[in-house]
Scaffold this motif. Structure first.
Motif, mmCIF file in Angstrom:
data_model
loop_
_atom_site.group_PDB
_atom_site.id
_atom_site.type_symbol
_atom_site.label_atom_id
_atom_site.label_comp_id
_atom_site.label_asym_id
_atom_site.label_seq_id
_atom_site.Cartn_x
_atom_site.Cartn_y
_atom_site.Cartn_z
ATOM 1 N N CYS B 75 0.827 -1.188 0.000
ATOM 2 C CA CYS B 75 0.000 0.000 0.000
ATOM 3 C C CYS B 75 0.870 1.250 0.000
ATOM 4 O O CYS B 75 1.747 1.408 0.845
ATOM 5 C CB CYS B 75 -0.931 0.027 1.212
ATOM 6 S SG CYS B 75 -1.908 1.535 1.242
ATOM 7 N N GLY B 77 -0.762 4.247 -0.190
ATOM 8 C CA GLY B 77 -1.720 5.307 0.158
ATOM 9 C C GLY B 77 -1.086 6.292 1.125
ATOM 10 O O GLY B 77 -0.032 6.008 1.707
ATOM 11 N N ALA B 79 -1.639 7.384 4.173
ATOM 12 C CA ALA B 79 -1.350 7.009 5.554
ATOM 13 C C ALA B 79 -0.159 6.052 5.613
ATOM 14 O O ALA B 79 0.704 6.166 6.490
ATOM 15 C CB ALA B 79 -2.568 6.377 6.192
ATOM 16 N N CYS B 80 -0.099 5.131 4.670
ATOM 17 C CA CYS B 80 1.039 4.204 4.625
ATOM 18 C C CYS B 80 2.310 4.933 4.192
ATOM 19 O O CYS B 80 3.397 4.641 4.673
ATOM 20 C CB CYS B 80 0.736 3.030 3.692
ATOM 21 S SG CYS B 80 -0.452 1.874 4.402
ATOM 22 N N CYS B 116 -4.202 2.522 -0.714
ATOM 23 C CA CYS B 116 -5.112 2.401 0.426
ATOM 24 C C CYS B 116 -6.041 1.201 0.328
ATOM 25 O O CYS B 116 -6.768 1.029 -0.640
ATOM 26 C CB CYS B 116 -5.951 3.656 0.659
ATOM 27 S SG CYS B 116 -6.752 3.602 2.277
ATOM 28 N N VAL B 117 -5.985 0.379 1.333
ATOM 29 C CA VAL B 117 -6.876 -0.779 1.409
ATOM 30 C C VAL B 117 -7.733 -0.724 2.668
ATOM 31 O O VAL B 117 -8.252 -1.728 3.127
ATOM 32 C CB VAL B 117 -6.072 -2.100 1.372
ATOM 33 C CG1 VAL B 117 -5.532 -2.337 -0.012
ATOM 34 C CG2 VAL B 117 -4.936 -2.083 2.383
ATOM 35 N N CYS B 119 -6.896 -0.090 5.776
ATOM 36 C CA CYS B 119 -6.281 -0.612 7.006
ATOM 37 C C CYS B 119 -5.300 0.418 7.541
ATOM 38 O O CYS B 119 -4.263 0.066 8.116
ATOM 39 C CB CYS B 119 -5.535 -1.908 6.740
ATOM 40 S SG CYS B 119 -6.535 -3.189 6.029
ATOM 41 N N CYS B 120 -5.608 1.690 7.357
ATOM 42 C CA CYS B 120 -4.634 2.755 7.582
ATOM 43 C C CYS B 120 -4.161 2.830 9.036
ATOM 44 O O CYS B 120 -3.087 3.364 9.306
ATOM 45 C CB CYS B 120 -5.196 4.098 7.163
ATOM 46 S SG CYS B 120 -6.302 3.997 5.775
HETATM 47 S S1 FES Z 1 -3.170 4.219 3.230
HETATM 48 FE FE1 FES Z 1 -2.468 2.190 3.328
HETATM 49 S S2 FES Z 1 -4.206 1.154 4.077
HETATM 50 FE FE2 FES Z 1 -4.935 3.185 3.920
#
Ligand code: FES
Ligand SMILES: Cc1cc2nc3c(=O)[nH]c(=O)nc-3n(C[C@H](O)[C@H](O)[C@H](O)COP(=O)(O)O)c2cc1C
Ligand code: SF4
Lengths: 421, 162
Positions: B75, B77, B79-80, B116-117, B119-120
């Motif tokens: 991920c 995303g 947050a990751c 993003c999955v 699980c942030c």
């Molecule tokens: S940003 Fe990685 S799971 Fe939401």
């Protein structure tokens, strides 16, 4: 004060239908069958509930339009595509209290005069899909869904539909096209889905969290709801805390809770020194430590120059380079633009190129002004919210952390050593 | 026509709106969408192959070469990203000796990026089919791979051998 997570946080609560019924579940549906749809509608309007999917549109008004439309069949569509990076609240509802959503959709069906509901669920949400599938069967067995619900003349079915991975399909009209087996590309609005929705029929389309408020509003009344939280967008909100925060997770708090309280009291404080916060995911603008007193409701965050969006609160500490994060945002939008309209398709690509250039030491100062102009053009001319908000994060980063961008451009280096040459 | 496809078609209505669920099922059975499978789907639904290909390539979920036995996704995303997913990707590319978007020569692993999955709160995450590996570090990447490789190796051993 919890409305949506009230069951989930009870000891021993399970997503099972018996748990839900023990906590008073499906009472609101039962009650809805005894009164006129028009009466229910006026309670929803009185509650002043606004959509939690990002656009904050008044739910009562939306349902009134769908209710008044005279074409049949009508549809109730639930947007469970949850694709905004940093958002993970709808998943919690579906996995832990699926019947709350099913009951809400049936009530919506009763109000607008629809017998068919569809949940468009994000493809990666395997568990939520299985749990909802079982929940629908259980509800049918107990006559809360299906033909002649609880012996009344009202019938309502719910179908599940798995998304195939496209952020833009969270946008309501793209979602509808996707449901029809096409590429998920936004439609021109108007006409709005309340008149011309799924298969061109009147459709009430709502976010999972929005819908999950409905049973309590039916039971306790619209006025009760309208007194919770901030008067302009009352109720609670699920905030998804992630990033550099000690206790990431989903928190349900009354709207208008100050950002500082959310981060400090609930999130356990920032890891390291706070640099910036995205209060509503990558489509929103950065706030800094000077703006922590902002009340987390739709109008207040908008007044602070950002957006509450879906409630993805992403916290960033001072070990991060804002140019790098801005670049990552542009990569996301360039990849997810559906390509239907030129300002967004080209704008997101050019923005990504410019930001990549800046991180690699070949950026130009004039790009910073150009990006600001591009944001305006894209806001004014893009067909859907993706293009309209794609450069919010980038331009707000430039405005608030201009020295970092200038340094990358002039000195051709990243002081934090994050952007590689 | 490939046999599993006939089974899938047998339980599918001939309606345009069935296209995406149909492709999802085909991919679940075959592991990817082959040209032949897409042509067969087009014929079955009475739509041009180009329409099927257009839809299939629009969505991130569909793939056109077989995935590895472990289709790893990292991920990236926001947050990751904040929690260092770039380092996770670099470590994974190094360990598997492939770039994102590719499959290892032994077909054991494929590596892809996702945004993003949901699980942030566990960021940064790696996903292997339905398993989520939370709070990854470059060191933990090595651990996860060692575990999966061992599992792969044992999976091929005859069970009764000493
Ligand atoms: S940003 Fe990685 S799971 Fe939401
Ligand atoms: C690019 C884009 C992505 C969106 N993603 C979502 C999403 O994942 N979930 C959601 O409920 N709304 C999403 N929306 C908002 C929907 O278009 C729509 O406003 C919302 O689902 C309506 O429901 P509500 O009134 O209950 O909020 C998105 C909008 C845009 C422009
Ligand atoms: S704004 Fe972007 S995502 Fe929306 S319709 Fe235009 S190209 Fe597609």
């Amino acid at each position: 004060m919890e409305i949506i997570l009230r069951n989930i946080h009870k000891q021993g609560y399970s997503p099972d239908i018996s748990s839900y019924i023990t906590e008073g579940g499906y009472k609101a549906l039962e009650q809805s069958l005894e009164v006129k749809p028009g009466h229910l509608l006026s309670e929803i309007k009185l509650s002043k509930l606004v959509g939690r999917g990002g656009a904050a549109f008044p739910t009562g008004l939306k349902w009134e339009l769908a209710h008044n439309a005279e074409e049949y069949p009508k549809y109730v569509v639930c947007n469970a595509d949850e694709g905004e990076p940093g958002t993970f609240k709808d998943r919690i509802i579906m996995e832990r209290d699926p019947h709350l959503l099913l009951e809400a959709m049936a009530i919506c069906g009763r109000i607008i005069g629809s017998t068919q509901g569809i949940i468009y669920i994000r493809g990666e949400y395997f568990d939520a899909y299985e749990i909802l599938k079982k929940a629908i069967l259980d509800a049918e067995k107990r006559k809360f869904l299906g033909r002649n619900i609880l012996g009344s003349d009202f019938s309502f079915n719910i179908r599940l539909y798995r998304g195939a991975g496209a952020y833009v399909c969270g946008e309501e009209t793209a979602l509808l096209d996707s449901l029809e087996g096409k590429k998920g590309q936004s439609r021109v609005k108007p006409p709005f889905p309340t008149f011309t929705g799924y298969e061109d029929k009147p459709t009430a389309l709502n976010n999972v969290e929005t819908l999950s408020n409905i049973p309590e509003i039916v039971l306790k009344g619209g006025e009760w709801f309208s007194k919770i939280g901030s008067p302009l967008s009352p109720g609670t909100k699920l905030y998804c805390l992630s990033g550099n925060i000690h206790k990431p997770g989903v928190y349900e708090l009354p709207t208008g809770t100050p950002l500082s309280e959310l981060l400090g009291k609930y999130g356990g404080g920032v890891e390291g020194k706070l640099k910036a916060v995205l209060p509503g995911g990558v489509s929103s603008s950065f706030l800094t430590d000077r703006e922590l007193s902002v009340n987390m409701d739709y109008p207040s965050v908008a007044k602070a120059g950002s957006a509450l969006g879906s409630g993805a609160v992403i916290v960033i500490n001072d070990t991060h380079c804002m140019v790098d994060i801005a670049k990552r945002c542009t990569e996301f939008f360039a990849h997810e633009s559906c390509g239907m309209c030129t300002p967004c398709r080209e704008g997101t690509k050019r923005a990504k190129e410019m930001l990549t250039g800046i991180t690699q030491g070949s950026g130009e100062l004039s790009s910073l002004e150009l990006l600001r102009d591009m944001r305006k053009v894209m806001y004014d001319t893009s067909r859907c919210g993706l293009g309209q908000s794609a450069l919010n994060a980038v331009v707000s980063a430039i405005e608030k952390f201009r020295d970092e961008f200038e340094e990358h451009i002039a000195a051709k280096k990243c002081n934090l050593g994050i952007c590689s040459g | 026509m490939v046999e599993p496809l006939e089974q899938i078609f047998a339980s599918c209505k001939v309606e345009r709106k069935e296209l995406i669920p149909l492709l999802q099922e085909i991919q679940e059975k075959l592991g990817y969408l082959s040209d032949d499978a897409m042509k067969a789907a087009a014929e079955f639904l009475h739509i041009p192959p180009s329409a099927v290909y257009g839809v299939a390539t629009f969505y991130n979920q569909f793939r056109f070469v077989p995935a590895g036995k472990h289709p790893l996704k990292i991920c990236l995303g926001t947050a990751c990203h904040i929690q260092g997913s770039k380092l996770i990707m670099e470590a994974m590319e190094r360990e598997l000796d492939i770039k994102a978007g590719n499959v290892t020569p032994d077909h054991e692993f494929s590596l892809d990026r996702v945004a993003c999955v949901g699980c942030c709160a566990l960021a940064p995450v790696i996903i292997d089919k339905k398993t989520v590996y939370p709070r990854m570090t470059p060191f933990k990447v090595e651990e996860v791979l060692a575990l999966l490789k061992e599992e792969n190796a044992h999976g091929r051993l005859p069970t009764n051998e000493p």
